[in-house]
Design a protein around this motif. Structure first.
Motif, short mmCIF file in Angstrom:
data_model
loop_
_atom_site.label_atom_id
_atom_site.label_comp_id
_atom_site.label_asym_id
_atom_site.label_seq_id
_atom_site.Cartn_x
_atom_site.Cartn_y
_atom_site.Cartn_z
N ALA A 182 0.83 -1.21 0.00
CA ALA A 182 0.00 0.00 0.00
C ALA A 182 0.87 1.26 0.00
O ALA A 182 0.59 2.22 -0.73
CB ALA A 182 -0.93 -0.01 1.21
N ALA A 183 1.92 1.26 0.80
CA ALA A 183 2.79 2.44 0.87
C ALA A 183 3.51 2.69 -0.45
O ALA A 183 3.62 3.84 -0.90
CB ALA A 183 3.83 2.25 1.99
N SER A 184 3.98 1.63 -1.10
CA SER A 184 4.68 1.81 -2.38
C SER A 184 3.74 2.34 -3.45
O SER A 184 4.12 3.19 -4.26
CB SER A 184 5.31 0.48 -2.83
OG SER A 184 4.32 -0.51 -3.02
N MET A 185 2.49 1.88 -3.46
CA MET A 185 1.51 2.37 -4.44
C MET A 185 1.15 3.84 -4.18
O MET A 185 1.05 4.64 -5.11
CB MET A 185 0.26 1.50 -4.38
CG MET A 185 0.46 0.08 -4.88
SD MET A 185 0.57 -0.03 -6.67
CE MET A 185 -1.11 0.28 -7.15
N LEU A 186 0.96 4.19 -2.90
CA LEU A 186 0.60 5.57 -2.56
C LEU A 186 1.74 6.54 -2.82
O LEU A 186 1.51 7.70 -3.22
CB LEU A 186 0.17 5.65 -1.10
CG LEU A 186 -1.17 4.98 -0.75
CD1 LEU A 186 -1.39 4.95 0.76
CD2 LEU A 186 -2.33 5.70 -1.44
N LEU A 187 2.98 6.11 -2.62
CA LEU A 187 4.13 6.99 -2.77
C LEU A 187 4.56 7.16 -4.23
O LEU A 187 4.91 8.26 -4.66
CB LEU A 187 5.32 6.46 -1.96
CG LEU A 187 5.20 6.59 -0.44
CD1 LEU A 187 6.31 5.79 0.25
CD2 LEU A 187 5.28 8.05 -0.03
N TRP A 188 4.52 6.06 -4.99
CA TRP A 188 5.08 6.11 -6.35
C TRP A 188 4.09 5.71 -7.44
O TRP A 188 4.49 5.48 -8.58
CB TRP A 188 6.32 5.20 -6.41
CG TRP A 188 7.43 5.70 -5.52
CD1 TRP A 188 8.18 6.83 -5.71
CD2 TRP A 188 7.89 5.13 -4.30
NE1 TRP A 188 9.08 6.98 -4.70
CE2 TRP A 188 8.94 5.96 -3.82
CE3 TRP A 188 7.56 4.00 -3.57
CZ2 TRP A 188 9.63 5.68 -2.63
CZ3 TRP A 188 8.23 3.73 -2.39
CH2 TRP A 188 9.26 4.57 -1.93
N GLY A 189 2.82 5.61 -7.08
CA GLY A 189 1.81 5.33 -8.09
C GLY A 189 1.94 3.94 -8.69
O GLY A 189 2.33 2.98 -8.02
N ASP A 190 1.63 3.85 -10.00
CA ASP A 190 1.65 2.54 -10.66
C ASP A 190 3.03 1.88 -10.60
O ASP A 190 3.14 0.66 -10.53
CB ASP A 190 1.21 2.69 -12.12
CG ASP A 190 -0.26 3.09 -12.24
OD1 ASP A 190 -0.99 2.90 -11.25
OD2 ASP A 190 -0.64 3.59 -13.30
N GLY A 191 4.08 2.72 -10.64
CA GLY A 191 5.43 2.16 -10.58
C GLY A 191 5.72 1.48 -9.27
O GLY A 191 6.57 0.57 -9.20
N GLY A 192 5.02 1.88 -8.21
CA GLY A 192 5.22 1.25 -6.91
C GLY A 192 4.80 -0.19 -6.87
O GLY A 192 5.23 -0.94 -5.99
N ALA A 193 3.95 -0.61 -7.82
CA ALA A 193 3.50 -2.01 -7.86
C ALA A 193 4.65 -2.96 -8.16
O ALA A 193 4.57 -4.15 -7.87
CB ALA A 193 2.40 -2.16 -8.91
N GLU A 194 5.73 -2.40 -8.75
CA GLU A 194 6.87 -3.25 -9.07
C GLU A 194 7.65 -3.69 -7.83
O GLU A 194 8.36 -4.68 -7.87
CB GLU A 194 7.83 -2.49 -10.01
CG GLU A 194 7.21 -2.09 -11.35
CD GLU A 194 6.83 -3.31 -12.17
OE1 GLU A 194 7.54 -4.34 -12.09
OE2 GLU A 194 5.81 -3.25 -12.88
N MET A 195 7.52 -2.95 -6.72
CA MET A 195 8.31 -3.28 -5.53
C MET A 195 7.96 -4.64 -4.94
O MET A 195 8.83 -5.50 -4.76
CB MET A 195 8.17 -2.18 -4.48
CG MET A 195 9.04 -0.95 -4.77
SD MET A 195 9.06 0.20 -3.40
CE MET A 195 10.38 1.29 -3.94
N PRO A 196 6.68 -4.88 -4.61
CA PRO A 196 6.36 -6.21 -4.09
C PRO A 196 6.58 -7.32 -5.12
O PRO A 196 6.97 -8.43 -4.77
CB PRO A 196 4.89 -6.11 -3.68
CG PRO A 196 4.37 -4.87 -4.34
CD PRO A 196 5.52 -3.97 -4.53
N PHE A 197 6.33 -6.99 -6.41
CA PHE A 197 6.57 -7.98 -7.45
C PHE A 197 8.05 -8.33 -7.53
O PHE A 197 8.44 -9.50 -7.65
CB PHE A 197 6.08 -7.43 -8.80
CG PHE A 197 6.36 -8.35 -9.97
CD1 PHE A 197 5.60 -9.49 -10.16
CD2 PHE A 197 7.40 -8.07 -10.83
CE1 PHE A 197 5.86 -10.33 -11.22
CE2 PHE A 197 7.67 -8.91 -11.91
CZ PHE A 197 6.90 -10.05 -12.11
N ASN A 198 8.89 -7.31 -7.45
CA ASN A 198 10.34 -7.54 -7.49
C ASN A 198 10.80 -8.36 -6.29
O ASN A 198 11.71 -9.19 -6.41
CB ASN A 198 11.07 -6.19 -7.51
CG ASN A 198 12.57 -6.36 -7.63
OD1 ASN A 198 13.08 -6.84 -8.63
ND2 ASN A 198 13.30 -5.96 -6.59
N ALA A 199 10.16 -8.15 -5.13
CA ALA A 199 10.52 -8.93 -3.94
C ALA A 199 10.26 -10.42 -4.17
O ALA A 199 11.06 -11.27 -3.77
CB ALA A 199 9.73 -8.44 -2.73
#
Length: 440
Positions: free
Chosen positions: A34-51
């Motif tokens: 949730a924090a990655s999506m709120l902070l960086w928008g659609d690009g934030g979705a890559e963070m959990p996927f990358n994990a």
């Protein structure tokens, strides 16, 4: 909104989710995504996927299910029970001998499986009734089993050190070697405390009578064979690894195979034992994988926020602490968190903040991994919600009350704090073996 406020909101959200009874990895992963999506928008979705991709590509992760499987096979097949019978006969004549035998048993169990829960279960089911039956003080019994079982997260093949290595991105092989001498140091300090206490107060751990120790010589020699299997398993895991014959993943596979061979040699490798061990291994391994993936996502958000520099600024500039002052504050924070969280939860929450800061301050992250693990051992036995306290209460007979359990750990916590201080004052206790081995 400032980065400090964002970090505070993430932590408060995490705490709120945990208070609702959500599983830990679900709460951490949800806050991170949730924090990655709120902070960086659609690009934030890559963070959990990358994990998730990092986790799948992490070759050392194969060690987790193999070591966990090895521990369950040893527990289910009764190899530890045979080993304790040997200590019962040969160490019984010494005041506090059964307590000393329990500590040695816990060292052996730790060197074979790396899980403190396994040590607690074995100690409670095998050593606890024997010591109570022989007139040992119930607080001594409770303290010995809790302290001894905590060695499972220090002595290789420690699962906690594997997790620390993965989350902190440090070599697990070096962490294992770093845990050898500190683990033996703590075991020695426990043994010295038991010897001195039982010498001054014999009623705490009376020696066994001659009748209790009566056994034909042939039976005694047969009991000595109970120590062969554990030595075989320990050598197959740690010995071959230190000799350079196997790498980390290979040593876990060899250890799992050795545990099965040992159970088969005892004619205890039944279908029931295999199925129980496999089901338990699958459940615990999946839990760890989810936790690591959530931790990677959580850490990625903090890296993006620059929280490490913010924490460094608070400790060094606003509070004016020295590097050693920062280190001591970190250990205190672990103990406080350990009153409410388990070791994995603590690691997930603070690793993204503390590990980079430790490196920036010039400390050895492998040595710090040992300090973290010892502090976890202390936190396991610290009221009000120490992990080992409740495990002990669940496994102990009714005559051992919660008051007894809480009181029993006080001297052992003091002993462990002494060990922690020695390793902080003399880092070579932890770094000698890794430096010697990896310098070759």
């Amino acid at each position: 909104m400032s980065y400090e406020m964002i970090a505070l909101m993430m932590f408060s959200s995490l705490v709120m989710l945990l208070l609702t009874g959500q599983r830990f990895f679900g709460a951490v992963g949800c806050v991170a995504a949730a924090a990655s999506m709120l902070l960086w928008g659609d690009g934030g979705a890559e963070m959990p996927f990358n994990a998730a991709i990092v986790l799948l590509n992490w070759y050392p992760l194969l060690t987790l299910p193999l070591f966990i499987f090895m521990g369950y096979i040893l527990s289910e097949s009764g190899i530890a029970s045979d080993l304790y019978k040997m200590f019962h006969v040969f160490m019984g004549p010494i005041p506090g001998g059964l307590a000393l035998g329990t500590i040695i048993l816990m060292v052996a169990i730790s060197a074979m499986n790396g899980l403190s829960v396994a040590g607690m279960a074995i100690g409670s089911s095998i050593a606890l009734p024997e010591m109570l039956k022989r007139g040992y003080d119930k607080r001594m019994v409770s303290g010995v089993i809790q302290a001894g079982s905590s060695l499972g997260i220090m002595i290789p093949p420690s699962i906690v050190l594997v997790l620390y290595g993965m989350i902190a991105r440090q070599p697990v092989g070096q962490l294992w070697l770093a845990g050898v001498f500190p683990g033996l140091l703590l075991a020695t300090l426990f043994a010295l405390y038991i010897i001195i206490r039982c010498k001054l107060q014999p009623q705490m751990g009376p020696a066994l009578s001659a009748e209790d120790r009566q056994m034909p010589r042939k039976e005694k020699l047969k009991l000595l064979g109970a120590g062969v299997m554990p030595l075989f398993i320990i050598f197959s895991v740690t010995g071959l690894f230190m000799m350079g014959v196997t790498n980390l993943v290979e040593s876990s596979a060899v250890g799992a195979a050795a545990a099965m061979i040992a159970a088969g040699a005892k004619r205890r490798l039944s279908r029931k034992v295999m199925m129980s061990s496999l089901y338990s291994t699958l459940g615990v391994s999946c839990m760890f994988m989810w936790i690591i993936m959530a931790a990677l996502s959580f850490g990625a958000v903090f890296d993006g926020l620059g929280a490490v520099n913010a924490i460094k600024s608070v400790f060094l500039e606003q509070w004016g602490l020295s590097p050693w002052g920062v280190l001591i504050m970190m250990q205190i924070s672990y103990i406080i968190m350990g009153m409410f969280l388990d070791d994995t939860a603590m690691l997930v929450i603070v690793a993204p903040l503390y590990i980079p800061l430790i490196i920036q301050l010039g400390f050895n992250p492998v040595w710090y991994g040992v300090l973290y693990t010892i502090t976890c051992q202390i936190a396991y036995m610290t009221p009000p919600f120490g992990y080992n306290l409740f495990l002990m209460k669940a496994m102990a007979p009714p005559q051992i009350t919660l008051v007894d359990i809480y009181a029993s750990i006080v001297p052992f916590v003091i002993v462990m704090a002494t060990g922690l201080g020695l390793i902080m004052a003399f880092p070579e206790i932890a770094t000698f073996l890794p430096d010697l081995f990896y310098a070759k």
